[in-house]
Write a protein that holds these residues in place. Sequence first.
Motif, short mmCIF file in Angstrom:
data_model
loop_
_atom_site.label_atom_id
_atom_site.label_comp_id
_atom_site.label_asym_id
_atom_site.label_seq_id
_atom_site.Cartn_x
_atom_site.Cartn_y
_atom_site.Cartn_z
N GLU A 23 0.83 -1.21 0.00
CA GLU A 23 0.00 0.00 0.00
C GLU A 23 0.86 1.26 0.00
OE1 GLU A 23 -3.34 2.25 2.73
OE2 GLU A 23 -3.06 0.10 2.97
N GLY A 26 4.30 -0.05 -3.06
CA GLY A 26 4.07 -0.78 -4.30
C GLY A 26 4.62 -2.20 -4.22
N ALA A 102 -4.09 -1.70 -0.86
CA ALA A 102 -3.01 -2.39 -1.58
C ALA A 102 -3.54 -3.24 -2.72
CB ALA A 102 -2.21 -3.27 -0.62
N ARG A 105 -3.18 -1.95 -6.25
CA ARG A 105 -1.75 -1.87 -6.62
C ARG A 105 -1.22 -3.25 -7.01
NH1 ARG A 105 1.46 2.50 -3.09
NH2 ARG A 105 2.41 2.82 -5.10
N TYR A 108 -2.89 -4.14 -10.51
CA TYR A 108 -2.29 -3.42 -11.63
C TYR A 108 -0.89 -3.90 -11.93
CZ TYR A 108 -6.12 -0.15 -10.73
OH TYR A 108 -7.35 0.41 -10.51
N PHE A 109 -0.11 -4.10 -10.89
CA PHE A 109 1.28 -4.52 -11.09
C PHE A 109 1.33 -5.89 -11.77
CE2 PHE A 109 5.24 -6.59 -9.99
CZ PHE A 109 6.17 -5.62 -10.29
N GLN A 172 -6.53 6.77 -4.09
CA GLN A 172 -5.18 6.79 -3.55
C GLN A 172 -4.65 8.22 -3.44
OE1 GLN A 172 -2.57 3.96 -5.46
NE2 GLN A 172 -4.07 2.34 -5.25
#
Length: 195
Positions: A23, A26, A102, A105, A108-109, A172
Amino acid sequence: MRVRKSTEIRKDEIVRAALAIVENSGLDKLNINEIAAKVEMVPAAIYRHFKGREEIVAALIEHIDQRLQYNLSQANAVTGTPMGKLKVLFELHVTLLKEEAAIPRILYFLLSSDRNPELKASMLSAVGFYVQQVKKLLLLGQEKGEISPDIDATAAAMMFLGMVQPLAILGQINKKMLDDCPGKLWQQYQRSIAL
Protein backbone atom coordinates in the motif's frame (compact mmCIF):
# COMPACT_ATOMS: atom_id res chain seq x y z
CA MET A 1 8.40 -15.28 28.44
CA ARG A 2 7.62 -14.86 24.76
CA VAL A 3 4.59 -16.80 23.50
CA ARG A 4 5.16 -18.74 20.32
CA LYS A 5 2.53 -18.04 17.68
CA SER A 6 1.00 -20.68 15.44
CA THR A 7 2.07 -20.96 11.81
CA GLU A 8 -1.35 -19.71 10.66
CA ILE A 9 -1.15 -16.62 12.86
CA ARG A 10 2.38 -15.89 11.67
CA LYS A 11 1.40 -16.36 8.02
CA ASP A 12 -1.51 -13.97 8.48
CA GLU A 13 0.78 -11.40 10.12
CA ILE A 14 3.23 -11.71 7.24
CA VAL A 15 0.47 -11.26 4.65
CA ARG A 16 -0.93 -8.24 6.51
CA ALA A 17 2.55 -6.73 6.76
CA ALA A 18 3.08 -7.32 3.04
CA LEU A 19 -0.24 -5.61 2.27
CA ALA A 20 0.80 -2.57 4.31
CA ILE A 21 4.16 -2.40 2.52
CA VAL A 22 2.51 -2.71 -0.90
CA GLU A 23 0.00 0.00 0.00
CA ASN A 24 2.80 2.41 0.88
CA SER A 25 5.53 1.43 -1.58
CA GLY A 26 4.07 -0.78 -4.30
CA LEU A 27 4.47 -4.48 -5.06
CA ASP A 28 7.81 -4.04 -6.80
CA LYS A 29 9.32 -2.74 -3.52
CA LEU A 30 8.11 -5.69 -1.44
CA ASN A 31 11.03 -7.53 0.15
CA ILE A 32 11.63 -10.06 2.91
CA ASN A 33 13.74 -7.71 5.07
CA GLU A 34 11.03 -5.06 5.24
CA ILE A 35 8.33 -7.65 5.97
CA ALA A 36 10.48 -9.15 8.73
CA ALA A 37 11.02 -5.73 10.30
CA LYS A 38 7.29 -5.00 10.21
CA VAL A 39 6.37 -8.26 11.98
CA GLU A 40 9.37 -8.03 14.31
CA MET A 41 11.05 -11.21 13.11
CA VAL A 42 14.46 -11.92 11.69
CA PRO A 43 14.35 -12.37 7.90
CA ALA A 44 15.34 -16.04 8.19
CA ALA A 45 12.19 -16.69 10.26
CA ILE A 46 9.99 -15.56 7.36
CA TYR A 47 11.36 -18.49 5.35
CA ARG A 48 9.87 -20.93 7.88
CA HIS A 49 6.46 -19.83 6.64
CA PHE A 50 7.07 -18.88 3.01
CA LYS A 51 9.74 -20.06 0.58
CA GLY A 52 10.30 -16.51 -0.62
CA ARG A 53 8.82 -13.32 -2.02
CA GLU A 54 6.91 -15.06 -4.84
CA GLU A 55 5.13 -17.31 -2.37
CA ILE A 56 4.17 -14.26 -0.31
CA VAL A 57 2.76 -12.60 -3.44
CA ALA A 58 0.80 -15.81 -4.13
CA ALA A 59 -0.57 -15.55 -0.58
CA LEU A 60 -1.58 -11.93 -1.29
CA ILE A 61 -3.49 -13.10 -4.37
CA GLU A 62 -5.19 -15.81 -2.31
CA HIS A 63 -6.11 -13.15 0.27
CA ILE A 64 -7.65 -10.97 -2.47
CA ASP A 65 -9.56 -13.93 -3.88
CA GLN A 66 -10.91 -14.78 -0.42
CA ARG A 67 -12.06 -11.20 0.12
CA LEU A 68 -13.82 -11.14 -3.26
CA GLN A 69 -15.43 -14.53 -2.56
CA TYR A 70 -16.58 -13.30 0.83
CA ASN A 71 -18.16 -10.21 -0.73
CA LEU A 72 -19.96 -12.41 -3.27
CA SER A 73 -21.30 -14.67 -0.53
CA GLN A 74 -22.46 -11.67 1.50
CA ALA A 75 -24.27 -10.13 -1.48
CA ASN A 76 -25.88 -13.44 -2.45
CA ALA A 77 -27.06 -13.97 1.13
CA VAL A 78 -29.08 -10.75 1.04
CA THR A 79 -32.79 -11.27 0.56
CA GLY A 80 -34.01 -9.29 -2.38
CA THR A 81 -33.73 -8.70 -6.06
CA PRO A 82 -30.68 -9.28 -8.26
CA MET A 83 -30.32 -5.50 -8.62
CA GLY A 84 -30.34 -5.16 -4.85
CA LYS A 85 -27.68 -7.86 -4.57
CA LEU A 86 -25.56 -6.07 -7.19
CA LYS A 87 -25.84 -2.85 -5.20
CA VAL A 88 -24.73 -4.62 -2.01
CA LEU A 89 -21.83 -6.19 -3.91
CA PHE A 90 -20.79 -2.79 -5.26
CA GLU A 91 -20.91 -1.27 -1.76
CA LEU A 92 -18.85 -4.18 -0.38
CA HIS A 93 -16.33 -3.70 -3.17
CA VAL A 94 -15.96 -0.01 -2.32
CA THR A 95 -15.52 -0.93 1.36
CA LEU A 96 -12.83 -3.40 0.33
CA LEU A 97 -10.98 -0.62 -1.50
CA LYS A 98 -11.16 1.55 1.62
CA GLU A 99 -9.91 -1.22 3.90
CA GLU A 100 -7.28 -2.72 1.63
CA ALA A 101 -5.85 -0.03 -0.63
CA ALA A 102 -3.01 -2.39 -1.58
CA ILE A 103 -5.33 -4.60 -3.62
CA PRO A 104 -5.53 -2.35 -6.71
CA ARG A 105 -1.75 -1.87 -6.62
CA ILE A 106 -1.22 -5.64 -6.60
CA LEU A 107 -3.75 -6.13 -9.38
CA TYR A 108 -2.29 -3.42 -11.63
CA PHE A 109 1.28 -4.52 -11.09
CA LEU A 110 0.62 -8.19 -11.81
CA LEU A 111 -1.60 -7.57 -14.82
CA SER A 112 0.85 -5.15 -16.40
CA SER A 113 3.91 -7.31 -15.83
CA ASP A 114 5.11 -10.50 -17.46
CA ARG A 115 7.68 -11.24 -14.74
CA ASN A 116 5.74 -14.15 -13.29
CA PRO A 117 3.11 -15.62 -15.63
CA GLU A 118 1.84 -18.01 -12.94
CA LEU A 119 1.08 -15.21 -10.49
CA LYS A 120 -0.50 -13.17 -13.28
CA ALA A 121 -2.67 -16.16 -14.28
CA SER A 122 -3.71 -16.66 -10.67
CA MET A 123 -4.74 -13.00 -10.36
CA LEU A 124 -6.61 -13.16 -13.68
CA SER A 125 -8.41 -16.28 -12.51
CA ALA A 126 -9.62 -14.57 -9.32
CA VAL A 127 -10.83 -11.50 -11.20
CA GLY A 128 -12.37 -13.62 -13.98
CA PHE A 129 -14.35 -15.67 -11.48
CA TYR A 130 -15.62 -12.50 -9.83
CA VAL A 131 -16.77 -11.08 -13.16
CA GLN A 132 -18.55 -14.37 -13.97
CA GLN A 133 -20.44 -14.21 -10.68
CA VAL A 134 -21.51 -10.63 -11.41
CA LYS A 135 -22.65 -11.81 -14.85
CA LYS A 136 -24.80 -14.51 -13.20
CA LEU A 137 -26.54 -11.85 -11.11
CA LEU A 138 -27.14 -9.77 -14.23
CA LEU A 139 -28.59 -12.74 -16.10
CA LEU A 140 -30.84 -13.52 -13.15
CA GLY A 141 -31.99 -9.89 -13.19
CA GLN A 142 -32.80 -10.24 -16.88
CA GLU A 143 -34.76 -13.44 -16.17
CA LYS A 144 -36.75 -11.66 -13.47
CA GLY A 145 -37.49 -8.70 -15.76
CA GLU A 146 -35.56 -6.24 -13.63
CA ILE A 147 -32.59 -5.73 -15.95
CA SER A 148 -32.96 -4.86 -19.62
CA PRO A 149 -32.77 -7.88 -21.92
CA ASP A 150 -30.95 -5.62 -24.41
CA ILE A 151 -27.79 -5.33 -22.35
CA ASP A 152 -24.90 -7.71 -22.88
CA ALA A 153 -24.41 -9.38 -19.49
CA THR A 154 -20.69 -9.98 -20.04
CA ALA A 155 -20.07 -6.34 -20.96
CA ALA A 156 -22.23 -5.15 -18.04
CA ALA A 157 -20.28 -7.40 -15.64
CA MET A 158 -16.99 -5.95 -16.86
CA MET A 159 -18.44 -2.46 -16.60
CA PHE A 160 -19.44 -3.25 -13.00
CA LEU A 161 -15.83 -4.05 -12.14
CA GLY A 162 -14.59 -1.17 -14.31
CA MET A 163 -16.68 1.24 -12.27
CA VAL A 164 -14.44 0.78 -9.26
CA GLN A 165 -11.13 1.17 -11.08
CA PRO A 166 -11.23 4.98 -11.25
CA LEU A 167 -12.25 5.02 -7.59
CA ALA A 168 -9.27 2.82 -6.73
CA ILE A 169 -6.87 5.08 -8.61
CA LEU A 170 -8.28 8.44 -7.53
CA GLY A 171 -8.92 7.19 -4.00
CA GLN A 172 -5.18 6.79 -3.55
CA ILE A 173 -4.77 10.49 -4.26
CA ASN A 174 -7.89 11.71 -2.49
CA LYS A 175 -9.53 9.34 0.04
CA LYS A 176 -12.66 11.52 0.01
CA MET A 177 -13.44 10.19 -3.49
CA LEU A 178 -14.22 6.80 -1.93
CA ASP A 179 -16.93 8.47 0.14
CA ASP A 180 -18.30 11.02 -2.34
CA CYS A 181 -18.51 9.15 -5.66
CA PRO A 182 -19.79 5.58 -5.15
CA GLY A 183 -23.46 6.52 -4.79
CA LYS A 184 -23.42 8.55 -8.01
CA LEU A 185 -21.56 5.81 -9.85
CA TRP A 186 -24.08 3.23 -8.70
CA GLN A 187 -27.02 5.40 -9.85
CA GLN A 188 -25.47 5.77 -13.32
CA TYR A 189 -24.77 2.04 -13.56
CA GLN A 190 -28.25 1.09 -12.39
CA ARG A 191 -29.86 3.44 -14.92
CA SER A 192 -27.74 1.95 -17.70
CA ILE A 193 -28.89 -1.62 -17.05
CA ALA A 194 -32.41 -1.23 -15.63
CA LEU A 195 -35.48 -2.21 -17.61
